[in-house]
Design a protein around this motif. Structure first.
Motif, PDB file in Angstrom:
ATOM      1  N   ARG A 164      42.199  44.771  40.357  1.00 32.69           N
ATOM      2  CA  ARG A 164      42.627  45.714  39.244  1.00 32.69           C
ATOM      3  C   ARG A 164      41.453  46.278  38.592  1.00 32.69           C
ATOM      4  N   ARG A 165      40.314  45.413  38.310  1.00 28.39           N
ATOM      5  CA  ARG A 165      39.350  45.993  37.584  1.00 28.39           C
ATOM      6  C   ARG A 165      38.351  46.798  38.392  1.00 28.39           C
ATOM      7  N   GLY A 197      42.173  44.287  34.703  1.00 31.61           N
ATOM      8  CA  GLY A 197      41.841  42.997  35.060  1.00 31.61           C
ATOM      9  C   GLY A 197      42.058  41.845  34.193  1.00 31.61           C
ATOM     10  N   LEU A 198      42.552  41.964  33.023  1.00 31.33           N
ATOM     11  CA  LEU A 198      43.001  40.902  32.218  1.00 31.33           C
ATOM     12  C   LEU A 198      43.980  40.073  32.699  1.00 31.33           C
ATOM     13  N   VAL A 224      36.847  39.634  30.636  1.00 34.82           N
ATOM     14  CA  VAL A 224      36.988  39.453  32.265  1.00 34.82           C
ATOM     15  C   VAL A 224      35.688  39.380  32.855  1.00 34.82           C
ATOM     16  N   MET A 233      43.168  52.681  36.033  1.00 34.42           N
ATOM     17  CA  MET A 233      44.258  53.193  35.732  1.00 34.42           C
ATOM     18  C   MET A 233      44.422  54.056  34.454  1.00 34.42           C
ATOM     19  N   LEU A 253      34.454  49.778  33.615  1.00 37.21           N
ATOM     20  CA  LEU A 253      34.385  48.467  34.588  1.00 37.21           C
ATOM     21  C   LEU A 253      34.054  49.085  35.993  1.00 37.21           C
ATOM     22  N   ILE A 261      43.994  39.115  42.292  1.00 36.33           N
ATOM     23  CA  ILE A 261      44.516  40.496  41.916  1.00 36.33           C
ATOM     24  C   ILE A 261      43.830  41.199  40.630  1.00 36.33           C
ATOM     25  N   ASN A 262      43.500  40.185  39.668  1.00 33.07           N
ATOM     26  CA  ASN A 262      42.702  40.766  38.437  1.00 33.07           C
ATOM     27  C   ASN A 262      41.336  41.385  38.810  1.00 33.07           C
ATOM     28  N   ALA A 287      37.794  44.149  28.179  1.00 30.12           N
ATOM     29  CA  ALA A 287      37.704  43.640  29.434  1.00 30.12           C
ATOM     30  C   ALA A 287      36.375  43.264  29.809  1.00 30.12           C
TER      31      ALA A 287
END
Lengths: 247, 224
Positions: A82-83, B132-133, A111, A87, A159, A78-79, A107
């Motif tokens: 989302r990257r 994404g964290l 990340v 959003m 990102l 999921i991470n 991030a």
């Protein structure tokens, strides 16, 4: 000619909060490079739909395909997902204890594990894209609302997302600051970014959107090019809403 | 004036007592340092566990927290020091004082950390997670630093309060400042050692208070 394979494909999406059903079987697909506008009265489920896309809200049922993967698969990273799905929020949500550059690079560093110098270079580039490279060392409290929102856009852009979700990005802004954020969004669109936007900026929708989706009561009532929705809507509810906001 | 100086700031007694007070100061610093480190660490750990574990953990935690915040530390010190040997556990007085004060500080610290965590707006979580964290990364880099700023003033207060409670060691024979001072008072029938004890506490606390203010200043950024 733009690609027409759907980047985001939402099928039969349901979402309930307790006994209240907010989304009732949403079907919506967004192609790569498209700018899709979600409009509708408050409480129609537009924001919830947006927040289901990156699972800030957990849908109750249905499927969401994004970039070839099933978002609702419990085993999905999921991470990582989302990257690739940036959003932007109504209230900016910048980290107040970090500079603009710190916000944009967090991030990247934590990340994507980029070294500080590389993250900094990418971050500055992202800030430059929203016209705020000169504010890299400023803290959010030292920036205007419009500048804060552009930093928030840069934070997502850094990102390199495939899709950008905008949740009422200009609703918390003073009228004179709205223009700078819309200009940034327009530039994004021209660079080919795929965007799904919840907003009340009808003029911007008319000028920049490829498609406008009208939602009411948790369902999509009607969708089509802006000329159709704003000029010759097929449904009475759409016409009523459009004429209400035009007033 | 002469009488006042004689019974509160007697030079001969100062000369005779200062080594004992100094020893007491060292013991107090040792206990205080241990209590602050273990108490704050435990408080933070409990708050994070509560955040992670959910309802089943909250209930027993509240019993512990409310108990240790409500019962006077003196009662706890006496209960544990004189009670534990009855169940076969013999702890030295130093260890009992450390244990009790750590638990009391942890109880307060847990509530302060928790309040700090939930005061950080939900949007901060959402923004961080949307880039994404992970949950833990969000906690460490985004939420805790903001919560810390809210936590520092009450934590400083609690730290000072609990360090002063090291004086309770006196009732179970821990040779800290208060113990040394009262012993010297009973031998001399003069209040000078108490004044020296007070001076020793000042010596200890003024830097701590200063440090607290410095930390508060460091963490104060302008609100959005």
């Amino acid at each position: 000619m733009r690609q027409r394979d759907p980047l985001l494909d939402i099928r039969g999406l349901f979402k309930s909060f307790g006994s209240v059903e907010v989304l009732k079987g949403i079907e919506l697909s967004v192609s790569a490079g498209e700018l899709v506008f979600l409009i509708g009265p408050s409480g129609s489920g537009k924001s919830t739909l947006l927040r289901c896309c990156n699972r800030l809200e957990e849908p109750t049922g249905g499927s969401i395909h994004f970039d070839g993967k099933e978002v609702l698969d419990p085993a999905i990273d999921i991470n990582g997902l989302r990257r690739r799905m940036g959003m932007v929020f109504q209230s900016f949500n910048l980290y107040p204890h970090m500079t603009a550059l710190g916000n944009v690079t967090l991030a990247l560093r934590k990340v994507l594990r980029k070294p500080k110098a590389e993250a900094g270079a990418i971050g500055l580039q992202a800030l430059d894209r929203v016209g705020l490279a000169h504010k890299a060392a400023s803290y959010p409290a030292e920036l205007s609302g419009g500048q804060q929102q552009r930093v928030a856009i840069a934070r997502a852009l850094a990102l390199e997302p495939r899709l950008m979700l905008f949740d009422e990005p200009t609703s918390a802004l003073d009228p004179e600051l709205v223009g700078s954020v819309l200009a940034t969004m327009r530039e994004l669109r021209e660079s080919g970014m795929t965007m799904l936007v919840v907003s009340h900026e009808m003029r911007f929708a008319r000028e920049a959107a490829d498609r406008v989706v009208f939602m009411d009561g948790g369902v999509i009532v009607e969708q089509g090019p802006p000329e159709q929705i704003f000029g010759a809507a097929l449904h009475a509810r759409t016409r009523a809403f459009v004429s209400d906001v035009a007033r | 004036m002469e009488r006042f100086l004689d019974s509160f700031l007697n030079p001969k007694l100062i000369a005779a007592t200062w080594p004992a007070i100094l020893q007491g100061l060292i013991v107090t610093i040792e206990i205080a340092a241990l209590v602050v480190v273990s108490g704050l660490a435990l408080g933070l750990a409990l708050a994070l566990l509560r955040w992670r574990a959910g309802a089943w953990f909250t209930w027993p935690l509240m019993v512990f927290v409310d108990l240790f915040r409500a019962v006077p530390p003196l009662v706890l010190v006496l209960l544990i020091f004189f009670g534990l040997p009855n169940v076969g556990i013999d702890l030295p007085s130093f260890a009992v004082l450390w244990l009790v004060l750590s638990l009391v500080l942890a109880a307060f610290a847990e509530e302060i950390v928790w309040a700090g965590l939930i005061a950080v707006r939900k949007g901060q979580w959402e923004a961080a997670r949307s880039t994404g964290l992970s949950e833990t990364q969000t906690l460490i880099y985004v939420v805790l630093p903001q919560a810390l700023r809210l936590m520092v003033p009450p934590l400083t207060n609690r730290t000072i309060a609990i360090t002063k409670n090291t004086a309770l060691g006196t009732v179970i024979g821990v040779p800290e400042i208060m113990n040394q001072a009262t012993t010297a008072v009973s031998f001399s029938g003069n209040a000078t050692p108490l004044m020296m004890g007070a001076a020793a506490y000042l010596l200890l606390f003024v830097p701590i208070i200063g440090l607290g203010r410095w930390i508060e200043g460091r963490f104060a950024w302008r609100r959005q």
